[in-house]
Scaffold this motif. Sequence first.
Motif, PDB file in Angstrom:
ATOM      1  N   UNK A 139       0.814  -1.207   0.000  1.00 52.81           N
ATOM      2  CA  UNK A 139       0.000   0.000   0.000  1.00 52.81           C
ATOM      3  C   UNK A 139       0.852   1.264   0.000  1.00 52.81           C
ATOM      4  N   UNK A 140       2.088   1.127   0.553  1.00 52.54           N
ATOM      5  CA  UNK A 140       2.997   2.263   0.539  1.00 52.54           C
ATOM      6  C   UNK A 140       3.391   2.590  -0.895  1.00 52.54           C
ATOM      7  N   UNK A 141       3.531   1.550  -1.700  1.00 52.01           N
ATOM      8  CA  UNK A 141       3.932   1.751  -3.099  1.00 52.01           C
ATOM      9  C   UNK A 141       2.729   1.489  -4.002  1.00 52.01           C
ATOM     10  N   UNK A 142       1.602   2.055  -3.595  1.00 56.58           N
ATOM     11  CA  UNK A 142       0.337   1.770  -4.253  1.00 56.58           C
ATOM     12  C   UNK A 142       0.386   2.059  -5.757  1.00 56.58           C
ATOM     13  N   UNK A 143       0.902   3.242  -6.094  1.00 57.39           N
ATOM     14  CA  UNK A 143       0.946   3.636  -7.497  1.00 57.39           C
ATOM     15  C   UNK A 143       1.702   2.610  -8.317  1.00 57.39           C
ATOM     16  N   UNK A 144       2.890   2.290  -7.799  1.00 59.31           N
ATOM     17  CA  UNK A 144       3.779   1.408  -8.539  1.00 59.31           C
ATOM     18  C   UNK A 144       3.199   0.001  -8.646  1.00 59.31           C
ATOM     19  N   UNK A 145       2.643  -0.501  -7.544  1.00 59.18           N
ATOM     20  CA  UNK A 145       2.273  -1.908  -7.557  1.00 59.18           C
ATOM     21  C   UNK A 145       0.836  -2.143  -8.017  1.00 59.18           C
ATOM     22  N   UNK A 146       0.055  -1.110  -8.076  1.00 55.97           N
ATOM     23  CA  UNK A 146      -1.356  -1.317  -8.363  1.00 55.97           C
ATOM     24  C   UNK A 146      -1.785  -0.639  -9.659  1.00 55.97           C
ATOM     25  N   UNK A 147      -1.458   0.639  -9.752  1.00 56.44           N
ATOM     26  CA  UNK A 147      -1.918   1.419 -10.897  1.00 56.44           C
ATOM     27  C   UNK A 147      -1.175   1.016 -12.174  1.00 56.44           C
ATOM     28  N   UNK A 148       0.137   0.745 -12.030  1.00 52.04           N
ATOM     29  CA  UNK A 148       0.914   0.502 -13.245  1.00 52.04           C
ATOM     30  C   UNK A 148       0.461  -0.755 -14.005  1.00 52.04           C
ATOM     31  N   UNK A 149       0.105  -1.880 -13.353  1.00 53.08           N
ATOM     32  CA  UNK A 149      -0.401  -3.008 -14.143  1.00 53.08           C
ATOM     33  C   UNK A 149      -1.699  -2.656 -14.869  1.00 53.08           C
ATOM     34  N   UNK A 150      -2.509  -1.823 -14.216  1.00 51.66           N
ATOM     35  CA  UNK A 150      -3.776  -1.450 -14.840  1.00 51.66           C
ATOM     36  C   UNK A 150      -3.519  -0.618 -16.100  1.00 51.66           C
ATOM     37  N   UNK A 151      -2.586   0.316 -15.963  1.00 54.01           N
ATOM     38  CA  UNK A 151      -2.268   1.152 -17.121  1.00 54.01           C
ATOM     39  C   UNK A 151      -1.673   0.311 -18.251  1.00 54.01           C
ATOM     40  N   UNK A 152      -0.738  -0.581 -17.888  1.00 54.94           N
ATOM     41  CA  UNK A 152      -0.113  -1.352 -18.962  1.00 54.94           C
ATOM     42  C   UNK A 152      -1.126  -2.282 -19.634  1.00 54.94           C
ATOM     43  N   UNK A 153      -2.092  -2.788 -18.858  1.00 54.19           N
ATOM     44  CA  UNK A 153      -3.127  -3.625 -19.473  1.00 54.19           C
ATOM     45  C   UNK A 153      -3.950  -2.819 -20.468  1.00 54.19           C
ATOM     46  N   UNK A 154      -4.296  -1.609 -20.067  1.00 56.83           N
ATOM     47  CA  UNK A 154      -5.063  -0.762 -20.979  1.00 56.83           C
ATOM     48  C   UNK A 154      -4.283  -0.533 -22.263  1.00 56.83           C
ATOM     49  N   UNK A 155      -2.952  -0.349 -22.111  1.00 58.98           N
ATOM     50  CA  UNK A 155      -2.129  -0.133 -23.299  1.00 58.98           C
ATOM     51  C   UNK A 155      -2.156  -1.366 -24.212  1.00 58.98           C
ATOM     52  N   UNK A 156      -2.091  -2.556 -23.568  1.00 62.27           N
ATOM     53  CA  UNK A 156      -2.158  -3.787 -24.366  1.00 62.27           C
ATOM     54  C   UNK A 156      -3.446  -3.833 -25.164  1.00 62.27           C
ATOM     55  N   UNK A 157      -4.528  -3.444 -24.504  1.00 57.85           N
ATOM     56  CA  UNK A 157      -5.819  -3.471 -25.197  1.00 57.85           C
ATOM     57  C   UNK A 157      -5.821  -2.535 -26.387  1.00 57.85           C
ATOM     58  N   UNK A 158      -5.269  -1.333 -26.141  1.00 51.26           N
ATOM     59  CA  UNK A 158      -5.240  -0.357 -27.212  1.00 51.26           C
ATOM     60  C   UNK A 158      -4.409  -0.899 -28.376  1.00 51.26           C
ATOM     61  N   UNK A 159      -3.226  -1.397 -28.070  1.00 53.09           N
ATOM     62  CA  UNK A 159      -2.319  -1.825 -29.132  1.00 53.09           C
ATOM     63  C   UNK A 159      -2.794  -3.126 -29.776  1.00 53.09           C
ATOM     64  N   UNK A 160      -2.967  -4.180 -28.939  1.00 49.95           N
ATOM     65  CA  UNK A 160      -3.326  -5.483 -29.504  1.00 49.95           C
ATOM     66  C   UNK A 160      -4.767  -5.488 -30.007  1.00 49.95           C
ATOM     67  N   UNK A 161      -5.638  -4.974 -29.156  1.00 49.32           N
ATOM     68  CA  UNK A 161      -7.060  -5.012 -29.498  1.00 49.32           C
ATOM     69  C   UNK A 161      -7.345  -4.201 -30.750  1.00 49.32           C
ATOM     70  N   UNK A 162      -6.821  -2.977 -30.791  1.00 49.24           N
ATOM     71  CA  UNK A 162      -7.149  -2.109 -31.918  1.00 49.24           C
ATOM     72  C   UNK A 162      -6.338  -2.475 -33.157  1.00 49.24           C
ATOM     73  N   UNK A 163      -5.040  -2.619 -32.990  1.00 49.12           N
ATOM     74  CA  UNK A 163      -4.190  -2.838 -34.158  1.00 49.12           C
ATOM     75  C   UNK A 163      -4.351  -4.247 -34.726  1.00 49.12           C
ATOM     76  N   UNK A 164      -4.145  -5.246 -33.871  1.00 50.14           N
ATOM     77  CA  UNK A 164      -4.220  -6.617 -34.369  1.00 50.14           C
ATOM     78  C   UNK A 164      -5.673  -7.063 -34.500  1.00 50.14           C
TER      79      UNK A 164
END
Lengths: 309, 253
Positions: free
Chosen positions: B18-43
């Motif tokens: 919880x001390x490193x909430x941004x790093x350990x929680x938000x970043x996987x969510x952001x990277x997943x969204x990026x995967x969706x944008x790239x893989x989902x939209x492009x491929x």
Amino acid sequence: MAAILSIRDLRKIYDGGFEALKGVTLDIDEGEILALLGPNGAGKTTLISMICGITNPSSGQVTVGGHDISADFRAARKLIGLVPQEVNLEPFEKVRNTVAFSRGLFGKPRNDALIEDLLKKLSLWDKRDNQIRELSGGMKRRVLIAKALSHEPRVLFLDEPTAGVDVELRRDMWNVVDELRATGVTIILTTHYIEEAEAIADRVGVINHGQLLLVEDKATLMRRMGQKQLEIQLDTPLDTLPESLIREGLEMGAEGSSLIYTYDTKGERTGITALLTDMQAAGLKLRDVQTKQSSLEDIFVGLVKGDAA
Amino acid sequence: MNWTAVYAIFRFEMNRFFRTFMQSFISPVISTSLYFVVFGAAIGSRIQEIEGVSYGAFIVPGLIMLSVITQAISNGSFGIYFPKFIGTIYELLSAPINFFEIVLGYVGAAALKALFIGVMILVTSTLFVDITIAHPVMMLVFLVLTCVSFSLLGFILGIWAKSFEQLQIVPLLVVTPLIFLGGSFYSISMLPPVWQTITLFNPVVYLISGFRWAFFGMADVPVGWSLLAIAVFTLGCLAVIGWIFKSGWRLRS
């Protein structure tokens, strides 16, 4: 008094073949303060690490409060608190949390009042919500002590608690030890500051090259090994020592202005009366007289040198 | 059992999370969204659907596995490596706890964190695609077993590692390629026959296949094999940890 810590023929041979501890046997009574003196690499930390469970013994047996440290490690370790030599602390944790964590690790239920009391005693209460990395070196050492005491141990190991610590903090540390003594906690501290052992210990053990050279009551040790020096300042400096005064233990001081007589306090006769009588007969006048007790340091240096020879 | 100690370790580890909430929680969510944008939209615009499932939905189980495995390893390894690195391990070794309790505390926390992230990604993905879960209970079983087993693997790596570099090397050079080549983003049936056979030697294939089966009822390998694979892997990790603690390897001299 019963021994709370009993060590039998404890040995440690590291993988490389280095024998760090060569069969140490020692009993420590409940409530006593034992200082283990020895140079760096003597085996002090190895001894403590084995008792506390950080290093595996090669052979030998240790019991704490009657519990074997390997067969009954839970009961044994619950009685032990350890303040390590290195300041090893989680830098981002808060003071109060890290102390509470230690208590939990030892299986004790949460007790905020006890931790508050402990932090106050160690002058850490103001810093309770600070991260450890924000503390000074001396404060960090206090945190280590608070962690070690958090589960109310009966035996406390202090591994060189005052190495690299300023004079003020060292005095504070001694006060803490004094308070603990009053509550009946048994304390084993290692140090290479002899004055530390002299100031706070009941018994002193000297360890070198993995062997316990001796363990003695501090006062007995000083009496047994102790010699005293009588320094006599003369009214008129001497060129040579008069023949009537020549005897074992007597030397001329700097520029012949004093005589230094070394004698054994335990001896049947100290020879002081004879010396003074002979001085009077030789017509020497005294300006001042003082005696000095040899310190633990002299004893220690003598022992370690003898061991090396 | 010293449950108080297990809880103390667990809480300590969760605090760091919880001390490193941004790093350990938000970043996987952001990277997943990026995967969706790239893989989902492009491929996804080129591959309409795989075996009746839209490509965007098809990659969801693989994406969750990718993050969960990576996070479980990194949480599990860092949790035990850090005390070793800064020296606070002395406290664990001198406490009245046995190794099972230490593992329970560290791996329990690491697995729970990974599970959190898995669920977060699942929730995030519903923003992009429609998801129906055919076998919800089995989905949870696969997810939890993956979190636990890879946290155990991480724990082993954390004890083995002597430097931060070593800590990173296995996840980076072994695990990540295995996940990417394990059918996270494609069906094995899309590969040439030779590669289909070679792929079967990749243990992650079984995990992702089983997990995807729980979502869509379709699999690259029979689901029984997937369960067997993860069970063997979990038991293997437990056996190694058992040995480490018995021998004191890299912990007690």
